[in-house]
Enzyme design. Structure first.
Site, PDB file in Angstrom:
ATOM      1  N   VAL A   1      18.900  40.528  72.671  1.00 16.89           N
ATOM      2  CA  VAL A   1      20.137  39.837  73.043  1.00 16.89           C
ATOM      3  C   VAL A   1      21.377  40.554  72.504  1.00 16.89           C
ATOM      4  O   VAL A   1      21.299  41.296  71.518  1.00 16.89           O
ATOM      5  CB  VAL A   1      20.127  38.371  72.535  1.00 16.89           C
TER       6      VAL A   1
ATOM      7  N   ASP B   1      24.927  43.847  69.180  1.00 11.07           N
ATOM      8  CA  ASP B   1      25.167  44.987  70.062  1.00 11.07           C
ATOM      9  C   ASP B   1      23.879  45.581  70.598  1.00 11.07           C
ATOM     10  O   ASP B   1      22.783  45.307  70.097  1.00 11.07           O
ATOM     11  CB  ASP B   1      25.884  46.105  69.279  1.00 11.07           C
TER      12      ASP B   1
ATOM     13  N   ARG C   1      29.348  43.797  71.712  1.00 10.24           N
ATOM     14  CA  ARG C   1      29.595  42.901  70.571  1.00 10.24           C
ATOM     15  C   ARG C   1      30.654  41.854  70.870  1.00 10.24           C
ATOM     16  O   ARG C   1      30.629  40.763  70.328  1.00 10.24           O
ATOM     17  CB  ARG C   1      30.079  43.703  69.352  1.00 10.24           C
TER      18      ARG C   1
ATOM     19  N   LYS D   1      27.187  45.152  61.164  1.00 11.39           N
ATOM     20  CA  LYS D   1      28.422  44.606  61.678  1.00 11.39           C
ATOM     21  C   LYS D   1      28.184  43.329  62.473  1.00 11.39           C
ATOM     22  O   LYS D   1      29.110  42.601  62.812  1.00 11.39           O
ATOM     23  CB  LYS D   1      29.079  45.629  62.633  1.00 11.39           C
ATOM     24  N   GLY D   2      26.906  43.081  62.773  1.00 11.79           N
ATOM     25  CA  GLY D   2      26.574  42.005  63.708  1.00 11.79           C
ATOM     26  C   GLY D   2      27.052  40.629  63.301  1.00 11.79           C
ATOM     27  O   GLY D   2      27.338  39.781  64.143  1.00 11.79           O
TER      28      GLY D   2
ATOM     29  N   LYS E   1      14.196  35.010  65.870  1.00 12.15           N
ATOM     30  CA  LYS E   1      13.122  35.219  66.855  1.00 12.15           C
ATOM     31  C   LYS E   1      11.806  35.062  66.120  1.00 12.15           C
ATOM     32  O   LYS E   1      11.233  36.057  65.664  1.00 12.15           O
ATOM     33  CB  LYS E   1      13.179  36.653  67.396  1.00 12.15           C
TER      34      LYS E   1
ATOM     35  N   GLU F   1      23.781  36.272  58.433  1.00 14.92           N
ATOM     36  CA  GLU F   1      23.168  37.277  59.313  1.00 14.92           C
ATOM     37  C   GLU F   1      23.363  36.896  60.776  1.00 14.92           C
ATOM     38  O   GLU F   1      23.525  35.729  61.100  1.00 14.92           O
ATOM     39  CB  GLU F   1      21.662  37.361  59.027  1.00 14.92           C
ATOM     40  N   ASP F   2      23.336  37.901  61.635  1.00 19.47           N
ATOM     41  CA  ASP F   2      23.416  37.606  63.062  1.00 19.47           C
ATOM     42  C   ASP F   2      22.071  37.141  63.606  1.00 19.47           C
ATOM     43  O   ASP F   2      21.982  36.152  64.318  1.00 19.47           O
ATOM     44  CB  ASP F   2      23.933  38.831  63.844  1.00 19.47           C
TER      45      ASP F   2
ATOM     46  N   ASP G   1      14.837  39.201  63.043  1.00 18.16           N
ATOM     47  CA  ASP G   1      13.864  39.679  64.018  1.00 18.16           C
ATOM     48  C   ASP G   1      12.534  39.828  63.272  1.00 18.16           C
ATOM     49  O   ASP G   1      11.819  38.859  63.075  1.00 18.16           O
ATOM     50  CB  ASP G   1      14.412  41.003  64.573  1.00 18.16           C
TER      51      ASP G   1
HETATM   52  P1  IMP Z   1      14.886  42.850  61.251  1.00 16.90           P
HETATM   53  O1  IMP Z   1      14.829  43.644  59.996  1.00 16.90           O
HETATM   54  O2  IMP Z   1      13.815  43.268  62.211  1.00 16.90           O
HETATM   55  O3  IMP Z   1      14.847  41.347  61.014  1.00 16.90           O
HETATM   56  O4  IMP Z   1      16.214  43.254  61.979  1.00 16.90           O
HETATM   57  C1  IMP Z   1      17.347  42.536  61.881  1.00 16.90           C
HETATM   58  C2  IMP Z   1      18.523  43.295  62.474  1.00 16.90           C
HETATM   59  O5  IMP Z   1      18.182  43.981  63.678  1.00 16.90           O
HETATM   60  C3  IMP Z   1      19.592  42.306  62.872  1.00 16.90           C
HETATM   61  O6  IMP Z   1      20.464  42.038  61.810  1.00 16.90           O
HETATM   62  C4  IMP Z   1      20.262  42.990  64.041  1.00 16.90           C
HETATM   63  O7  IMP Z   1      21.279  43.838  63.558  1.00 16.90           O
HETATM   64  C5  IMP Z   1      19.165  43.804  64.673  1.00 16.90           C
HETATM   65  N1  IMP Z   1      18.571  43.097  65.829  1.00 16.90           N
HETATM   66  C6  IMP Z   1      17.346  42.534  65.894  1.00 16.90           C
HETATM   67  N2  IMP Z   1      17.129  41.957  67.087  1.00 16.90           N
HETATM   68  C7  IMP Z   1      18.264  42.149  67.804  1.00 16.90           C
HETATM   69  C8  IMP Z   1      18.661  41.750  69.146  1.00 16.90           C
HETATM   70  O8  IMP Z   1      17.955  41.092  69.921  1.00 16.90           O
HETATM   71  N3  IMP Z   1      19.911  42.152  69.510  1.00 16.90           N
HETATM   72  C9  IMP Z   1      20.750  42.851  68.696  1.00 16.90           C
HETATM   73  N4  IMP Z   1      20.415  43.216  67.457  1.00 16.90           N
HETATM   74  C10 IMP Z   1      19.172  42.868  67.005  1.00 16.90           C
HETATM   75 MG    MG Z   2      22.367  42.601  61.526  1.00 17.64          MG
END
Ligand code: IMP
Ligand code: MG
Length: 187
Positions: free
Chosen positions: A152, A158, A164, A42-43, A130, A98-99, A102
């Site tokens: 964050v 969230d 959110r 939902k981000g 990040k 995407e939001d 990470d």
């Molecule tokens: P990844 O697979 O580790 O890149 O995760 C990505 C998803 O994790 C993002 O789309 C977010 O929904 C969530 N996420 C990662 N870091 C944060 C953060 O700092 N705050 C909130 N959601 C995060």
């Molecule tokens: Mg996300």
């Protein structure tokens, strides 16, 4: 509860200005084409709503929901599709919205999955990244802001479904993170 935000990383005016720039760049890059924006629920919802309204090429919207997290703050690398696209994407120009990236594991799975459906093009637009946390190599064409390795919230992001609706990107206090974590454990 006291103010749950330790620090404002991106204020509302900077968010608006950057979304404008990204929309301008995307509109120029896709001039003469039709675009399908694929938001990751939902981000990405707030970012996508603002971005889509500023993009000047014809734009359709679709959404996917995936679960990527073993715990609330760490990616497990296991990605499950909870909601798939409503539309076919073969031959279309697809831009994933995407939001935040990470570890990159969620997106690398999504890219592989969507690429197999043979879109005409497939790119990524993320509000935040990040880089310090990256565990896989991903090429992201549009990036709003690079941020340090901090958790964050706000503008769609969230912690345990909270925060959110804040209109800025902020860093949670350790105290607020602990409280939200306790509540989640009770669910
Ligand atoms: P990844 O697979 O580790 O890149 O995760 C990505 C998803 O994790 C993002 O789309 C977010 O929904 C969530 N996420 C990662 N870091 C944060 C953060 O700092 N705050 C909130 N959601 C995060
Ligand atoms: Mg996300």
């Amino acid at each position: 509860m006291s103010d749950p935000i330790a620090e404002i990383l991106v204020a509302p005016e900077r968010l608006t200005a950057r979304v404008d720039e990204l929309a301008r760049q995307i509109s120029a890059d896709y001039a003469g084409e039709e675009l399908l924006l694929v938001g990751v629920l939902k981000g990405a919802v707030f970012f996508m709503a603002d971005l889509a309204r500023r993009i000047t090429v014809p734009c359709a919207l679709d959404f996917m929901a995936v679960s990527s997290y073993g715990s609330s703050t760490d990616s497990s690398g296991v990605v499950r599709i909870l909601k798939d696209l409503d539309t076919e994407i073969e031959g279309r120009h697809v831009l994933i919205v995407e939001d935040i990236i990470d570890s990159g594991l969620t997106l690398s799975y999504l890219l592989k999955n969507l690429r197999s459906r043979k879109p005409a093009s497939l790119e990524i637009c993320t509000l935040l990244t990040k880089p310090a946390r990256r565990r896989t190599n991903i090429t992201c064409r549009y990036v709003g802001f690079e941020i340090p390795d901090e958790y964050v919230v706000g503008y769609g992001l969230d912690f345990a479904e909270r925060y959110r609706t804040l209109d800025f990107i902020g860093v949670l206090t350790a105290e607020a993170a602990a409280v939200a974590g306790e509540d989640e454990a009770l669910l």
